[in-house]
Design a protein around this motif. Structure first.
Motif, short mmCIF file in Angstrom:
data_model
loop_
_atom_site.label_atom_id
_atom_site.label_comp_id
_atom_site.label_asym_id
_atom_site.label_seq_id
_atom_site.Cartn_x
_atom_site.Cartn_y
_atom_site.Cartn_z
N GLN A 142 -47.40 -28.48 65.51
CA GLN A 142 -46.96 -29.73 66.39
C GLN A 142 -46.16 -31.00 65.32
N CYS A 143 -46.93 -30.75 63.54
CA CYS A 143 -45.42 -31.62 63.58
C CYS A 143 -44.89 -30.89 63.02
N VAL A 144 -44.45 -29.83 62.08
CA VAL A 144 -43.79 -28.70 62.48
C VAL A 144 -42.53 -28.75 63.12
N ALA A 145 -43.03 -28.34 64.20
CA ALA A 145 -42.53 -27.77 65.13
C ALA A 145 -41.58 -29.85 65.86
N ASN A 146 -42.08 -30.52 65.64
CA ASN A 146 -41.64 -31.97 66.10
C ASN A 146 -40.61 -32.26 66.22
N ALA A 147 -40.41 -31.78 64.19
CA ALA A 147 -39.30 -31.95 62.90
C ALA A 147 -38.52 -31.12 63.56
N ILE A 148 -38.25 -29.70 64.29
CA ILE A 148 -37.53 -28.93 64.27
C ILE A 148 -37.29 -29.03 66.01
N ALA A 165 -45.07 -15.64 66.65
CA ALA A 165 -44.10 -17.16 67.02
C ALA A 165 -43.38 -16.33 68.37
N PHE A 166 -43.57 -17.49 68.92
CA PHE A 166 -42.05 -17.47 70.07
C PHE A 166 -41.15 -18.58 70.67
N ALA A 167 -40.28 -18.72 71.04
CA ALA A 167 -39.80 -19.41 71.70
C ALA A 167 -39.44 -19.23 73.17
N LEU A 168 -39.52 -20.06 74.25
CA LEU A 168 -39.29 -19.85 75.26
C LEU A 168 -38.34 -20.36 75.81
N PRO A 169 -37.79 -20.00 76.46
CA PRO A 169 -36.03 -21.33 77.86
C PRO A 169 -37.21 -21.89 78.61
N GLN A 228 -41.77 -22.54 55.06
CA GLN A 228 -41.66 -21.09 55.91
C GLN A 228 -41.82 -21.73 56.85
N LEU A 229 -42.17 -22.13 57.37
CA LEU A 229 -43.54 -22.41 59.29
C LEU A 229 -42.51 -23.29 59.70
N GLY A 230 -41.14 -23.17 58.56
CA GLY A 230 -40.40 -24.47 59.75
C GLY A 230 -39.07 -23.23 59.80
N ALA A 231 -39.38 -22.11 58.62
CA ALA A 231 -38.06 -21.08 59.05
C ALA A 231 -38.53 -19.90 60.03
N ILE A 232 -40.08 -19.82 61.24
CA ILE A 232 -40.10 -19.81 61.79
C ILE A 232 -40.21 -20.46 63.06
N ILE A 233 -40.35 -21.47 63.18
CA ILE A 233 -40.11 -21.75 64.43
C ILE A 233 -38.75 -22.41 64.42
N GLY A 234 -37.70 -22.61 63.39
CA GLY A 234 -36.49 -22.49 64.11
C GLY A 234 -35.60 -21.35 64.02
N HIS A 235 -36.48 -20.13 63.58
CA HIS A 235 -35.79 -18.90 64.25
C HIS A 235 -35.56 -18.58 65.20
N GLU A 236 -36.88 -18.43 66.16
CA GLU A 236 -37.64 -18.23 67.25
C GLU A 236 -37.44 -19.34 68.48
N VAL A 237 -36.58 -21.01 67.76
CA VAL A 237 -35.87 -21.84 68.47
C VAL A 237 -34.40 -21.58 68.54
N GLY A 238 -34.18 -20.50 67.55
CA GLY A 238 -32.62 -20.48 68.09
C GLY A 238 -32.46 -19.05 68.86
N HIS A 239 -33.58 -19.20 68.55
CA HIS A 239 -33.17 -17.87 70.18
C HIS A 239 -32.64 -18.55 71.54
N MET A 279 -33.27 -25.54 59.95
CA MET A 279 -34.75 -25.65 59.64
C MET A 279 -34.62 -26.42 58.58
N ALA A 280 -32.95 -26.42 58.02
CA ALA A 280 -32.36 -26.66 57.19
C ALA A 280 -31.97 -28.83 57.92
N LYS A 281 -31.61 -29.00 58.70
CA LYS A 281 -30.97 -30.30 59.15
C LYS A 281 -32.36 -31.23 59.37
N SER A 282 -33.29 -30.10 59.65
CA SER A 282 -34.19 -30.74 59.62
C SER A 282 -35.68 -31.09 58.77
N GLY A 283 -34.70 -31.33 57.67
CA GLY A 283 -35.89 -31.87 56.50
C GLY A 283 -36.10 -30.83 56.03
N PHE A 284 -36.23 -29.02 56.02
CA PHE A 284 -37.01 -27.89 55.31
C PHE A 284 -36.47 -27.04 54.85
#
Length: 264
Positions: free
Chosen positions: A63-69, A94-98, A117-128, A198-203
């Motif tokens: 949740q901490c990583v996701a919130n930052a993203i 991992a995944f993100a949905l509309p 690295q978790l920020g990279a994963i969540i950032g990628h999924e939210v990127g979709h 992820m970079a904008k979010s501090g990762f």
């Protein structure tokens, strides 16, 4: 001539009528509200079928990583709170949905070594979600079926005996020549958009490269890139490395969150 015309119409209908943030043409046949409803419904169904992690420390970390993203996600992609669920499964995914939904499987936490690295994963999924790739995927599938149906009608009207063989060949052509590269372009775009996010979010964006190096170690036996909906690990590492000079300055201006990874 009519067959060639139908094939051309199929290609034309698969070209975009919108633009992604990277300048790529997109085909959008569904509204955001429709996609949000579908994403929310799918997420609710998953929560009834998948085991949800009850670990307080794991949930707090994710949740901490996701919130930052998500605080840096454009309102045009989702305006509101994001629901984050950790699924207790060895699946490396991992995944993100509309509709503002994020799912993380505990298995991927063994591959992602730290918060970056978790920020990279969540950032990628939210990127979709940001780039509305689910809309594109559904729209392209609908359009390809429409195009193949048109070809089939024209072949039938011409009384061509080898119609079934031609249709089978066209089906493979659409699959390998359009839909799979379409999927690969989505993944590459989500990699780049996610690296910036992820970079904008501090990762640290360099962690996205390390992540895919880790993925390469556990994904032996993957199909050739041209037969897959995902780019090869080597391709992803190359693209992310090339984009690093653009994402690194975003990281330097950001404040890194403090998300402590628990022992998995």
């Amino acid at each position: 001539m009519k067959i060639k015309l139908a094939i051309c119409l199929t290609v034309i209908v698969l070209t975009g009528c919108a633009k992604s943030s990277t300048g790529r043409s997109q085909l959008m046949m569904m509204s955001d509200s429709e996609l949000n409803k579908m994403g929310s419904a799918s997420f609710e169904e998953m929560k009834t079928k998948e085991k949800i992690s009850q670990s307080i420390v794991i949930n707090r970390y994710v949740q901490c990583v996701a919130n930052a993203i998500t605080v840096n996600v454009p309102k045009s992609a989702h305006d509101g709170a994001w629901e984050v669920v950790v699924f207790d499964s060895a699946q490396v995914n991992a995944f993100a949905l509309p509709g503002g939904k994020i799912g993380v499987y505990t298995g991927i936490l063994k591959v992602a070594e730290d918060q970056d690295q978790l920020g990279a994963i969540i950032g990628h999924e939210v990127g979709h979600v940001i780039e509305r790739h689910s809309n594109e995927r559904l729209s392209s599938n609908q359009a390809s079926q429409m195009g193949l149906s048109l070809v089939n009608v024209l072949l039938e009207s011409q009384n061509i005996e080898s119609r079934n063989t031609v249709m089978a060949g066209l089906g493979l052509g659409v699959q390998y020549g359009v839909l799979m590269p379409y999927g690969r372009s989505h993944e590459s775009e989500a990699d780049i958009v996610g690296q910036d996010l992820m970079a904008k979010s501090g990762f640290d964006p360099e962690a996205s490269i390390k992540l895919w190096q880790n993925m390469a170690k556990i994904s032996k036996g993957a199909p050739p890139e041209f037969m897959s909906t995902h780019p090869s690990n080597a391709t992803r590492i190359k693209q992310l490395s090339e984009h690093l000079p653009k994402s690194a300055p975003l990281f330097k201006r950001a404040i890194a969150p403090k998300c402590t990874k628990p022992k998995i």
